[in-house]
Design a protein around this motif. Structure first.
Motif, PDB file in Angstrom:
ATOM      1  N   LEU A  44     -21.220  14.414 -36.571  1.00  0.00           N
ATOM      2  CA  LEU A  44     -21.532  15.405 -37.601  1.00  0.00           C
ATOM      3  C   LEU A  44     -21.747  14.762 -38.962  1.00  0.00           C
ATOM      4  CD1 LEU A  44     -18.984  18.235 -36.685  1.00  0.00           C
ATOM      5  CD2 LEU A  44     -21.380  18.045 -36.038  1.00  0.00           C
ATOM      6  N   ASN A 114     -23.667  18.198 -45.596  1.00  0.00           N
ATOM      7  CA  ASN A 114     -24.411  18.327 -44.333  1.00  0.00           C
ATOM      8  C   ASN A 114     -23.481  18.377 -43.130  1.00  0.00           C
ATOM      9  OD1 ASN A 114     -27.068  18.350 -45.406  1.00  0.00           O
ATOM     10  ND2 ASN A 114     -26.969  16.141 -45.728  1.00  0.00           N
ATOM     11  N   ALA A 115     -22.407  17.604 -43.181  1.00  0.00           N
ATOM     12  CA  ALA A 115     -21.466  17.586 -42.059  1.00  0.00           C
ATOM     13  C   ALA A 115     -20.756  18.929 -41.916  1.00  0.00           C
ATOM     14  CB  ALA A 115     -20.446  16.460 -42.258  1.00  0.00           C
ATOM     15  N   LYS A 117     -21.986  21.853 -42.627  1.00  0.00           N
ATOM     16  CA  LYS A 117     -22.921  22.769 -41.964  1.00  0.00           C
ATOM     17  C   LYS A 117     -22.954  22.508 -40.468  1.00  0.00           C
ATOM     18  CE  LYS A 117     -27.521  24.777 -42.332  1.00  0.00           C
ATOM     19  NZ  LYS A 117     -28.837  24.775 -43.011  1.00  0.00           N
ATOM     20  N   GLY A 118     -22.738  21.239 -40.071  1.00  0.00           N
ATOM     21  CA  GLY A 118     -22.661  20.921 -38.658  1.00  0.00           C
ATOM     22  C   GLY A 118     -21.459  21.555 -37.978  1.00  0.00           C
ATOM     23  N   ARG A 121     -22.423  24.999 -37.015  1.00  0.00           N
ATOM     24  CA  ARG A 121     -23.273  25.008 -35.819  1.00  0.00           C
ATOM     25  C   ARG A 121     -22.463  24.750 -34.556  1.00  0.00           C
ATOM     26  NH1 ARG A 121     -28.300  21.404 -38.210  1.00  0.00           N
ATOM     27  NH2 ARG A 121     -29.257  23.047 -39.473  1.00  0.00           N
ATOM     28  N   GLU A 122     -21.444  23.899 -34.662  1.00  0.00           N
ATOM     29  CA  GLU A 122     -20.606  23.627 -33.492  1.00  0.00           C
ATOM     30  C   GLU A 122     -19.877  24.888 -33.041  1.00  0.00           C
ATOM     31  OE1 GLU A 122     -20.253  20.843 -31.574  1.00  0.00           O
ATOM     32  OE2 GLU A 122     -22.016  20.195 -32.706  1.00  0.00           O
ATOM     33  N   ASN A 260     -27.599  31.333 -37.235  1.00  0.00           N
ATOM     34  CA  ASN A 260     -28.252  30.303 -38.044  1.00  0.00           C
ATOM     35  C   ASN A 260     -28.461  30.842 -39.452  1.00  0.00           C
ATOM     36  OD1 ASN A 260     -29.576  27.667 -38.259  1.00  0.00           O
ATOM     37  ND2 ASN A 260     -31.439  28.823 -38.593  1.00  0.00           N
TER      38      ASN A 260
END
Length: 587
Positions: A44, A114-115, A117-118, A121-122, A260
């Motif tokens: 991530l 950015n991580a 936001k990951g 998503r996970e 999303n």
């Protein structure tokens, strides 16, 4: 009757031996702990290796737990998170009594945008794995979130010049007052020289800010600029135009989970439909998807892109319409079988324009036909030899007309009289006209119409019923009399003719147009509001998330990822409960 009383503060009690005893089996913090512990945080983008030198840092997992707990419980401020970590029993259990400094908490969110936001998503992928998400459709919508930028630090080009002029006027006014204060004795309640000097310093600084903003606007060709968060834009909100970001979300319709989202600087939703559906497809792992949205996404180009991607854009239609119509100028080109199954947007458009429907559009809600269309009239300019349009003829005065002063005598009769036996016509001046062939209205032969004229008679007639060289009159098959008002118009001065005769109309070959129609399922639009508006209302009202705490699109996306993760987390917790949610995570 005595009241219920609390325990004596001096009473000695035996507290539990370990923190585990403070947290029940149904406590949601156990779910937070289980979810973060099973994450593979290295892909991530989080730093997983501790520093070799210096003071050790905090484990990224502990910081993720802290933020998820905070956004799940309406705590977004880094200072408040620090306070809660030191007094909240649940956070003590979750973090092992760690109390990070507020700067460390704030920097973690900023440096791992950015991580983070990951992580969102996970969790969505986890929900997808547990079959909580619909893979057939999503509802797409956008909402404005206030940026970290005050109204005073947002400059609109049309207003900056006025503000600079106002600043100059105020500076001149206070300079005059300063001169007057130096010459006269100060009265009670009046501004002193020191007060006026402070005001002048403020106005000078403000003028410099305005001039710098105007210079930036002119250099970059912008309409407005926000100087605190330069990636934000002035957007229309319920409170007026405010510096904001346009946040797009895709919500699945079954359990209302946000699958999303994206943070954009676009002031409207007009060109964001295709990207919203594509982002949701990547998360759900499907090849095609239906996207339901309101009229704000009714961009024909975006809808066509979605159709050529194999998706189903269900958008409100315009008033009094039952479909969306796409028109393409007919082309003559060779189309191969590879082009018909291509994924390239321009290639598929070329197939449609040549009159061949690509395989991706062979569906029941799409119709396809080739129809002829009228082409704009063109003219030949006799002076230059150029082919010009009607608009160019009009601009050069080719359509202007002038009144003619004609003095004509009263005719013998006010009509043309046709004799069916001899197949001749008597004109208003009593002359005989002869048959000249069938009529050709609109360029097509019509045997039901018969034309009559006689050029030699019209050339000698001094009272003829036309301003041209001769008069040609047409009769239907059973028609015997046709009236003319030419002489009446001459008496009232209503006869006109073109001033400029240099333009001659020419024949233009007719073209064909490929017409494609798409019929969306309007019944599905009825569920749009109750699905996509609920997450926004929850995040903004329940979590006080209508404004952002960080600057820039990337950092704003990290903060909104935590807000939407908190919403999804609570939503799934309400659907499944703690026990089943733990089973879902550990499965």
């Amino acid at each position: 009757m005595p009241y219920i009383k609390g325990a004596d503060r001096n009473q000695i009690t035996l507290m539990p031996d370990c923190m585990e005893d403070y947290i029940s089996a149904e406590n949601p913090v156990r779910v937070i702990d289980a979810f973060v512990e099973q994450l593979n945080i290295a892909p991530l983008g989080f730093k997983t290796e501790p520093a070799v030198e210096g003071r050790p840092g905090y484990d990224p997992r502990d910081m993720i737990k802290l933020y998820i707990y905070g956004y799940l419980n309406k705590i977004r401020s880094s200072r408040r998170l620090q306070t809660e970590a030191g007094r909240n029993v649940e956070l003590m259990w979750l973090l092992g009594k760690l109390v990070p400094d507020f700067r460390c908490i704030a920097d973690f969110r900023k440096d791992n945008a950015n991580a983070i936001k990951g992580v969102f998503r996970e969790f969505v992928k986890l929900c997808n794995k547990a079959d909580l998400l619909s893979k057939e459709a999503v509802v797409i919508d956008g909402s404005k979130f206030r940026a970290v930028n005050s109204d005073n630090n947002c400059y609109v080009k049309s207003n900056v010049e006025k503000l600079i002029a106002q600043a100059d006027d105020k500076i001149a006014k206070y300079m005059a007052e300063l001169d007057a204060a130096d010459k006269t004795e100060r009265r009670s309640g009046e501004l002193t020289s020191e007060n006026i000097g402070e005001v002048l310093n403020y106005l000078a600084k403000r003028k410099i800010q305005l001039e710098n903003a105007l210079s930036e606007l002119n250099e970059n060709g912008l309409n407005h600029v926000c100087t605190t968060d330069r990636e934000s834009r002035l957007m229309k909100t319920r409170d007026g135009c405010k510096p904001s970001f346009n946040v797009q979300t895709a919500v699945e319709p079954n359990n209302h989970i946000i699958v999303n989202f994206d943070v954009t600087s676009d002031c409207a939703d007009w060109g964001l439909l295709e990207s919203g559906i594509s982002g949701a497809k990547d998360v759900l792992g499907v090849e095609t998807l239906e996207g339901i949205a309101d009229k704000g996404y009714g961009n024909d180009e975006e809808i066509l892109k979605c159709l050529l991607n194999g998706d189903t854009p269900t958008i409100y239609l315009n008033k009094n319409q039952n479909c969306r119509t796409f028109k393409f100028a007919k082309m003559d080109d060779e189309i191969t079988s590879e082009m018909l199954v291509s994924n390239d947007y321009e290639t598929l458009k070329k197939c449609i324009a040549t009159g061949v429907l690509p395989d991706i559009l062979k569906r029941s809600d799409v119709t396809f036909e080739i129809v002829p269309t009228a082409t704009p009239q063109q003219f030949l300019d006799k002076e230059t030899g150029e082919i010009v349009s009607y608009e160019q003829v009009k601009a050069k005065g080719g359509t202007e007309r002038e009144k003619l002063k004609l003095r004509l005598e009263t005719p013998v009769q006010s009509y043309f009289e046709r004799n069916l036996t001899s197949d001749t016509v008597i004109c208003p001046m009593g002359q005989t006209l002869f048959y000249a062939g069938i009529g050709w209205p609109n360029g097509k032969a019509n045997s039901g119409k018969r034309r009559y004229h006689r050029a030699s008679v019209c050339a000698k007639c001094r009272n003829k019923c036309t301003v041209g060289k001769q008069r040609i009159v047409s009769f239907k098959a059973d028609e015997t009399r046709k009236y003319t008002d030419f002489y009446d118009k001459c008496g009232t001065g209503r006869i006109t003719r073109r001033k400029e005769r240099r333009f001659i109309p020419i024949d233009v070959p007719k073209h064909e147009v490929v017409v494609m129609k798409y019929y969306p399922n309007q019944r599905k639009l009825r569920i749009r509001n109750q699905i996509v508006e609920h997450p926004y209302g929850t995040v903004k009202r329940w979590n006080d998330g209508y404004y952002l705490l960080v600057k820039g699109r990337v950092k704003a996306a990290a903060e909104l990822a935590l807000s939407f993760l908190g919403y999804n987390f609570k939503r799934v917790l309400n659907l499944l409960g703690t026990k089943k949610m733990l089973e879902m995570i550990t499965a």
